[in-house]
Every structure is written in structure tokens, then in C-alpha cells.
Scaffold this motif. Structure first.
Motif, mmCIF file in Angstrom:
data_model
loop_
_atom_site.group_PDB
_atom_site.id
_atom_site.type_symbol
_atom_site.label_atom_id
_atom_site.label_comp_id
_atom_site.label_asym_id
_atom_site.label_seq_id
_atom_site.Cartn_x
_atom_site.Cartn_y
_atom_site.Cartn_z
ATOM 1 N N SER A 19 69.967 15.750 38.729
ATOM 2 C CA SER A 19 68.529 16.043 38.689
ATOM 3 C C SER A 19 67.818 14.828 38.107
ATOM 4 O O SER A 19 68.438 13.977 37.458
ATOM 5 C CB SER A 19 68.255 17.279 37.827
ATOM 6 N N TRP A 65 68.007 15.750 45.236
ATOM 7 C CA TRP A 65 66.889 16.363 44.511
ATOM 8 C C TRP A 65 65.569 15.698 44.895
ATOM 9 O O TRP A 65 65.521 14.503 45.176
ATOM 10 C CB TRP A 65 67.047 16.166 43.007
ATOM 11 N N SER A 66 64.494 16.456 44.820
ATOM 12 C CA SER A 66 63.157 15.878 44.964
ATOM 13 C C SER A 66 62.817 15.168 43.654
ATOM 14 O O SER A 66 63.387 15.485 42.608
ATOM 15 C CB SER A 66 62.122 16.962 45.257
ATOM 16 N N SER A 68 60.372 15.557 41.747
ATOM 17 C CA SER A 68 59.827 16.497 40.756
ATOM 18 C C SER A 68 60.913 17.335 40.109
ATOM 19 O O SER A 68 60.687 17.943 39.065
ATOM 20 C CB SER A 68 58.812 17.431 41.427
ATOM 21 N N GLY A 69 62.097 17.407 40.725
ATOM 22 C CA GLY A 69 63.174 18.230 40.214
ATOM 23 C C GLY A 69 62.986 19.708 40.507
ATOM 24 O O GLY A 69 63.780 20.531 40.065
ATOM 25 N N GLN A 70 61.977 20.061 41.286
ATOM 26 C CA GLN A 70 61.689 21.458 41.603
ATOM 27 C C GLN A 70 62.275 21.894 42.944
ATOM 28 O O GLN A 70 62.205 23.065 43.287
ATOM 29 C CB GLN A 70 60.168 21.689 41.619
ATOM 30 N N GLN A 71 62.848 20.935 43.681
ATOM 31 C CA GLN A 71 63.393 21.232 45.006
ATOM 32 C C GLN A 71 64.683 20.449 45.206
ATOM 33 O O GLN A 71 64.869 19.378 44.628
ATOM 34 C CB GLN A 71 62.412 20.810 46.097
ATOM 35 N N GLU A 89 63.420 25.646 47.168
ATOM 36 C CA GLU A 89 62.601 25.657 45.959
ATOM 37 C C GLU A 89 63.460 26.239 44.842
ATOM 38 O O GLU A 89 64.105 27.262 45.027
ATOM 39 C CB GLU A 89 61.356 26.526 46.159
ATOM 40 N N LEU A 90 63.452 25.616 43.684
ATOM 41 C CA LEU A 90 64.296 26.082 42.589
ATOM 42 C C LEU A 90 63.586 27.080 41.678
ATOM 43 O O LEU A 90 64.045 27.356 40.577
ATOM 44 C CB LEU A 90 64.815 24.890 41.791
ATOM 45 N N ASP A 91 62.492 27.656 42.162
ATOM 46 C CA ASP A 91 61.763 28.649 41.376
ATOM 47 C C ASP A 91 62.399 30.034 41.452
ATOM 48 O O ASP A 91 61.983 30.955 40.767
ATOM 49 C CB ASP A 91 60.300 28.733 41.818
ATOM 50 N N ARG A 114 55.896 15.214 47.054
ATOM 51 C CA ARG A 114 55.143 16.113 47.931
ATOM 52 C C ARG A 114 55.386 15.852 49.418
ATOM 53 O O ARG A 114 55.045 16.680 50.249
ATOM 54 C CB ARG A 114 53.651 16.010 47.634
#
Length: 182
Positions: A19, A65-66, A68-71, A89-91, A114
Motif C-alpha cells: 500500500s 494499489w491506487s 490514494s490507497g483506497q482502491q 474499492e476498499l471501503d 482519480r
């Protein structure tokens, strides 16, 4: 000399990716029942392995990983005769989504996480180079005649793109494209 074993279950783990904050590792894990994407903290023999994707029909084989670390993006063999580029999406709320198809497939995230510059295809007839958002929607026009089998590059500012481009006579040039001048 300072090795740590992170997993000890029966999966075969492949293609690890850190990450952006360096605290977690994503990896593809395979079993006889299918292939999954797993995220775990960087700790010795963790029991906190989080399955963020699993399929008994497609075969994930590369992930990244993206910024942003969110994807997490990954390639899979789940379309006839081609590859799919997928976003997770890692949400914990969203399902895996396919954002591009083609073969071969390369991509590079913008620094803000993005958009992705995606190159797919291996010949003048089927190759494409296009900026997409993280839902696969094109952002701007497609670049004509990108070269074969190449990973595109984006400068940290996002202003410059680097890619190969077919030329007459069979040569391929390296092109630096100033996107603010367009």
C-alpha cells in the motif's frame, strides 16, 4: 536476514503489492476453489487477512494499489480471449468493477488516484491509449496509433504522458505529450 513470514494458511500467495503508506500488503491468493485478492497488515504471521475479492471463475494475476490507497486494480482472465482491468474499492461497500478490456493491458494511475492512462492491444488495428476515470469512463480523446505492448507513463504533475507510437515504415517512437499544450 530479517525475514518475516506474514501468512501461514493453505493459499498460494502471488504478486504482492505494498500500500502507499507501507502498512499493508495486497496479494493474490489461490486455492483449488478459486482466486482471491487479500489485504493484510505488514506484521509477522498476521491473522487479519481481509478477502476483498474472490472468484471461482476468473483468474486474477496482477495487482496494484491506487495512489490514494483506497482502491486496488487487478488484471483478470475473465473475458473470452482478452483481459479485464478491474477496480476494487476498499471501503467494503462496493463490488469489483471492470473498467477496461483488452490484451495485453497496461495502466498507470495519475498521482491523485482519480484517473488511469490505459494502453491495451498489441497491433495497429486493436491498440488504444486512453485516459479513463476509475469507473472506466474516457476522460478526453483516445491517442491515435499507440505502439504495441507498452506501459504508458504519466509525470507526477500529470502534465506529461510518455508512450510509444507507431510511425510509417514500421518504426515506433517514444513520444512525450504535453497535455497542457493540447
Amino acid at each position: 536476514s530479517d525475514q518475516r513470514q506474514v501468512t501461514s494458511d493453505a493459499k498460494s500467495y502471488l504478486f504482492p503489492a505494498w500500500s502507499q503508506d507501507g502498512r499493508s500488503i495486497a496479494s493474490i491468493g489461490t486455492t483449488i476453489n478459486g482466486t482471491g485478492i487479500y489485504v493484510m497488515p505488514d506484521e509477522a504471521e498476521t491473522t487479519e487477512v481481509d478477502e476483498v475479492h474472490f472468484s471461482d471463475s476468473d483468474s486474477a494475476f496482477y495487482l496494484y494499489w491506487s495512489p490514494s490507497g483506497q482502491q486496488i486494480t487487478f488484471l483478470a482472465n475473465n473475458h473470452p480471449d482478452t483481459l479485464s482491468l478491474n477496480v476494487i474499492e476498499l471501503d467494503g461497500q462496493s463490488a469489483n468493477r471492470i473498467v477496461a478490456v483488452g490484451s495485453p493491458m497496461y495502466w498507470n494511475w495519475t498521482a491523485d488516484g482519480r484517473r488511469m492512462l490505459v494502453h491495451s492491444g498489441s497491433s495497429t488495428n486493436d491498440s488504444r491509449l486512453v485516459m479513463i476515470d476509475d469507473f472506466g469512463r474516457p476522460v478526453g480523446p483516445q491517442i491515435s496509433s499507440p505502439g504495441p505492448f507498452q506501459a504508458p507513463g504519466i509525470s507526477p504533475s500529470g502534465r506529461f504522458w510518455a508512450y510509444s507510437q507507431f510511425q510509417s515504415g514500421g518504426t515506433t517512437w517514444l513520444v512525450i505529450d504535453d497535455r497542457q499544450a493540447n
